[in-house]
Design a protein around this motif. Structure first.
Motif, PDB file in Angstrom:
ATOM      1  N   VAL A 185       0.839  -1.201   0.000  1.00  0.00           N
ATOM      2  CA  VAL A 185       0.000   0.000   0.000  1.00  0.00           C
ATOM      3  C   VAL A 185       0.872   1.249   0.000  1.00  0.00           C
ATOM      4  N   ARG A 186       0.242   2.358  -0.395  1.00  0.00           N
ATOM      5  CA  ARG A 186       0.905   3.666  -0.389  1.00  0.00           C
ATOM      6  C   ARG A 186       0.249   4.545   0.670  1.00  0.00           C
ATOM      7  N   ASP A 187       0.886   5.665   0.938  1.00  0.00           N
ATOM      8  CA  ASP A 187       0.303   6.624   1.877  1.00  0.00           C
ATOM      9  C   ASP A 187      -1.025   7.137   1.339  1.00  0.00           C
ATOM     10  N   TYR A 188      -2.013   7.220   2.223  1.00  0.00           N
ATOM     11  CA  TYR A 188      -3.345   7.782   1.939  1.00  0.00           C
ATOM     12  C   TYR A 188      -4.106   6.957   0.899  1.00  0.00           C
TER      13      TYR A 188
ATOM     14  N   VAL B  27      -8.604   4.351   5.112  1.00  0.00           N
ATOM     15  CA  VAL B  27      -7.537   5.004   4.352  1.00  0.00           C
ATOM     16  C   VAL B  27      -6.252   4.896   5.153  1.00  0.00           C
ATOM     17  N   VAL B  28      -5.161   4.587   4.465  1.00  0.00           N
ATOM     18  CA  VAL B  28      -3.862   4.470   5.122  1.00  0.00           C
ATOM     19  C   VAL B  28      -3.409   5.865   5.543  1.00  0.00           C
ATOM     20  N   ALA B  29      -3.368   6.112   6.854  1.00  0.00           N
ATOM     21  CA  ALA B  29      -2.984   7.429   7.357  1.00  0.00           C
ATOM     22  C   ALA B  29      -1.504   7.485   7.707  1.00  0.00           C
ATOM     23  N   GLN B  30      -0.989   6.399   8.258  1.00  0.00           N
ATOM     24  CA  GLN B  30       0.436   6.321   8.593  1.00  0.00           C
ATOM     25  C   GLN B  30       0.978   5.004   8.065  1.00  0.00           C
ATOM     26  N   ARG B  31       2.133   5.090   7.435  1.00  0.00           N
ATOM     27  CA  ARG B  31       2.740   3.875   6.857  1.00  0.00           C
ATOM     28  C   ARG B  31       4.218   3.883   7.211  1.00  0.00           C
TER      29      ARG B  31
END
Length: 340
Positions: free
Chosen positions: A59-62, A217-221
């Protein structure tokens, strides 16, 4: 005189301004409003359940993700080897059970044969006793010979010894059956333990694939390919944008008529000109200061009363396309309609 009029006029304006501020900040009539409100969400911290080297980040950020989507993987070579070893242990335990079961079945056949032999011995023994008694009677009457009596005695002794031998052999066979049954029980227990180790190894292997527990949603990665992560250490934070809510901190003096279910209109500073709808979901059980590690109460004798604030959770109504633009942390001005 003119100076007094100016002072009175200034004082009146000041009172009007203060009243206006109170009405704007607190609300009037059937509406209670506050600026101390923000959009929040029950964010999910994703942490691996095993330690290891990151093999792939998916996954990517956001990036929006759905529940079950792959987030990242951990090197699973050792885990695969452990699973294969556990599966081999299960196969070996099953083979032991089969071997002992075959031995036990064969031994039960021998026991049945020994029981049949013992029945024959018992019949022969009864016949030998009858012959010995008959020949003794004949000898006493003079109709039989002493040799026939001695032979009958010998046959009886042989049949007694044979019966005793075969009886002891049957008893030993029963004891051996118990030993084999005990070995079979131990083998089954070993199989259960091996299956548990196999299931544990399979479970740990599944931990190498870290998936999204909820949609969001990916908030922190934090994970990067090749980096080492520890079990229980948060690597990704997911924000479920479809379950946002508002936490509004109202003055205690505003909550007299506030109840769950009352409609709410609110505006967001970041989205001017758009009005959203919601409703009161619940009222907090305690003020925010109640959870402070330092007690706010002044026990020195100099007391100043401070109006407390209590949190009110506001649920955002469905069916609002513009609600997709809301984000956690945005400042909100909600207005609760307490007359409805």
């Amino acid at each position: 005189m003119k100076k007094n009029r100016i002072v009175l006029a200034g004082g009146a304006l000041l009172v009007i301004a203060v009243a206006a501020i109170i009405l704007i900040g607190v609300g009037s009539g059937g509406v209670q409003a506050t600026d101390n409100a923000y959009i929040k969400a029950d964010m999910t911290a994703v942490a691996p359940q095993i330690s290891g080297v990151i093999r792939k980040v998916a996954v990517r950020d956001y990036q929006p993700v759905q529940k079950g989507d792959l987030l990242f993987t951990i090197d699973d070579r050792e885990l695969n080897a452990a699973l294969r070893q556990a599966e081999a242990d299960v196969a070996r335990a099953k083979a032991d059970i089969h071997r002992i079961q075959v031995l036990l079945d064969a031994h039960k056949n021998r026991i049945r044969q020994a029981q049949a032999v013992l029945k024959v011995d018992e019949a022969n023994l009864q016949l030998a006793r009858a012959n010995q008694k008959r020949f003794r009677s004949l000898a006493q009457e003079g109709s039989g010979t002493e040799q026939d009596q001695e032979q009958a005695d010998a046959v009886l002794a042989v049949q007694r010894a044979t019966f005793k031998r075969d009886e002891e052999a049957l008893q030993a066979a029963h004891k051996q059956e118990k030993v084999l049954q005990s070995q079979l029980d131990m083998a089954r227990a070993a199989l259960t333990a091996a299956q548990a180790r196999r299931d544990r190894a399979a479970l740990e292997l599944s931990y190498a694939r870290v998936t999204a527990p909820v949609s969001g949603v990916v908030a922190q990665r934090l994970p990067r390919e090749g980096s080492y992560v520890h079990a229980g250490q948060t690597q990704i934070t997911l924000v479920p944008l479809n379950t946002l809510y508002i936490e509004a901190n109202y003055r205690e003096t505003q909550l007299a008529d506030v109840k769950a279910g009352q409609p709410v209109n609110f505006r967001v500073d970041a989205l001017p000109g758009i009005e959203f709808r919601g409703h009161v979901e619940s009222l907090g059980p305690a003020s925010g200061v109640s959870f402070s590690p330092v007690a706010p109460h002044n026990a020195t004798g100099n007391f100043t009363k401070i109006v407390q604030r209590l949190p009110v959770r506001i649920r955002i109504d469905d069916g609002q396309p513009q609600a997709a633009r809301l984000r956690v942390g945005m400042s909100v001005r909600p207005e609760i309609h307490t007359d409805q």
